[in-house]
Design a protein around this motif. Structure first.
Motif, short mmCIF file in Angstrom:
data_model
loop_
_atom_site.label_atom_id
_atom_site.label_comp_id
_atom_site.label_asym_id
_atom_site.label_seq_id
_atom_site.Cartn_x
_atom_site.Cartn_y
_atom_site.Cartn_z
N TYR A 10 60.83 73.18 51.64
CA TYR A 10 59.27 72.14 51.73
C TYR A 10 58.73 71.39 53.21
O TYR A 10 57.79 71.13 53.12
CB TYR A 10 59.62 71.05 50.50
N LYS A 11 60.41 70.86 53.49
CA LYS A 11 60.87 70.32 55.01
C LYS A 11 59.81 71.04 56.21
O LYS A 11 58.97 70.78 56.71
CB LYS A 11 61.68 69.70 55.23
N ARG A 12 60.09 72.61 56.10
CA ARG A 12 60.01 73.05 56.75
C ARG A 12 58.26 73.88 56.54
O ARG A 12 57.10 73.72 57.79
CB ARG A 12 60.37 74.79 56.51
N HIS A 13 57.77 73.55 55.67
CA HIS A 13 56.14 73.90 55.14
C HIS A 13 55.30 73.16 55.79
O HIS A 13 54.68 73.15 56.55
CB HIS A 13 55.59 74.34 54.04
N ASN A 14 55.91 72.06 55.85
CA ASN A 14 55.05 70.12 55.78
C ASN A 14 55.78 70.01 57.63
O ASN A 14 54.42 69.46 57.72
CB ASN A 14 55.30 69.23 55.48
N THR A 15 56.38 70.74 57.84
CA THR A 15 56.57 70.15 59.51
C THR A 15 55.27 71.30 60.01
O THR A 15 55.42 71.05 61.19
CB THR A 15 57.83 70.51 60.29
N TYR A 16 56.00 73.07 60.34
CA TYR A 16 55.85 73.68 61.07
C TYR A 16 54.22 74.35 60.80
O TYR A 16 53.37 75.38 61.09
CB TYR A 16 56.37 74.96 61.22
N CYS A 17 53.46 74.37 59.33
CA CYS A 17 52.17 74.61 59.18
C CYS A 17 52.83 76.29 58.85
O CYS A 17 51.35 76.46 58.95
CB CYS A 17 51.02 74.30 59.56
N GLU A 18 53.84 77.28 57.43
CA GLU A 18 53.86 78.71 58.31
C GLU A 18 52.82 79.44 57.24
O GLU A 18 53.30 78.84 55.82
CB GLU A 18 55.42 78.75 58.81
N ALA A 19 52.42 80.38 57.54
CA ALA A 19 52.12 81.05 56.65
C ALA A 19 53.05 82.37 56.45
O ALA A 19 53.67 83.00 56.64
CB ALA A 19 51.49 82.52 57.29
N GLY A 20 53.55 81.63 54.44
CA GLY A 20 54.32 82.57 54.23
C GLY A 20 55.62 82.38 54.58
O GLY A 20 56.09 81.52 54.13
N SER A 21 56.25 83.34 54.72
CA SER A 21 57.63 83.29 55.40
C SER A 21 58.08 83.42 56.69
O SER A 21 58.57 84.45 57.22
CB SER A 21 58.91 84.05 54.18
#
Length: 266
Positions: free
Chosen positions: A201-212
């Motif tokens: 959750y933190k990684r998604h909100n920080t880097y906005c990466e598509a998928g994995s």
């Protein structure tokens, strides 16, 4: 008509008997079946809405909050949790009675039993709160309910394991030993996956990466900076629905764009 004397034994007989094991299995299966139904319906009929993210990167599967906030998914989820919650209050009361019976004359264990009961109630209230107030209605309330549910759940499992460790310490019952070991394993597994979910959750909100994405963080940051430069040139892009609700956002650029000169964008 045959008359039965008042106070007859027949009046005290239970109307229905439900084995505790069967009640526990039904109670546990309701949220699982409801969640699976919500995810399947979201993927089949609301894929774009369910996988939409705030940073506009593609998602492969919807989050739980997204899957239960759509229609008719939200009604299926609320129906499942409504039926699931009532037995949980009864089970919490039953466990409190069991603990107090096992720890008669032991004040510390009785206080821990009462705390475990309160945590069980708090966990159930948090689940009801995040269920009946979706993230698309009042996000702050939904978020508070989610935090209350997860926090109470972890501490409830921790205190339960502590109580059962004391029970197993003075018990020769193989069934109680197996119950303690199973509870401890489930607590460790649940804690591990909670930490894993918090990391992603933190990684998604920080880097906005598509998928994995497997790209290193600095590569993701460079891509994010390139996207920001393009956004500064063209202006911020918003979904059509958001643009209609907040038309003034079209004229506002990110703060980092104000320090960017046209020569640096070439």
């Amino acid at each position: 008509m045959q008359q039965v004397p008042y106070g007859s034994v027949d009046r005290d007989k239970p109307l229905i008997r439900v084995p505790f094991t069967r009640l526990a299995v039904i109670t546990v299966c309701l949220p699982l079946l409801g969640l699976v139904a919500c995810i399947v319906l979201a993927l089949l009929f609301h894929y774009n809405d369910a996988t939409y993210t705030h940073c506009q990167v593609p998602n492969y599967l919807p989050s739980i909050s997204a899957a239960i906030s759509l229609t008719p998914e939200r009604y299926i989820w609320r129906f499942s949790i409504g039926l699931h919650s009532a037995p949980r209050f009864l089970v919490a009361a039953a466990y409190l009675s069991f603990y107090l019976g096992r720890f008669t004359r032991r004040l510390k264990e009785q206080l821990l039993s009462a705390l475990t009961f309160l945590l069980a109630l708090s966990e159930n209230v948090g689940l009801l709160l995040l269920t009946y107030v979706s993230s698309t209605e009042t996000y702050s309330v939904h978020k508070s309910g989610f935090i209350l549910f997860i926090g109470s759940s972890l501490f409830h499992m921790m205190s339960t394991c502590k109580l059962w460790s004391l029970i197993a310490k003075y018990s020769l019952s193989a069934e109680e030993m197996m119950s303690y070991r199973l509870k401890l394993r489930l607590f460790l597994i649940n804690g591990f996956f909670c930490l894993l979910a918090a990391y992603f959750y933190k990684r998604h909100n920080t880097y906005c990466e598509a998928g994995s994405s497997e790209a290193p963080p600095w590569i993701a940051e460079e891509e994010k900076n390139e996207e920001l430069k393009v956004q500064c040139m063209l202006g911020p892009l918003f979904p059509e629905e958001t643009a209609r609700q907040f038309p003034h956002y079209k004229e506002v650029k990110p703060p980092s764009c104000q320090a960017t000169t046209p020569s640096s964008l070439i």
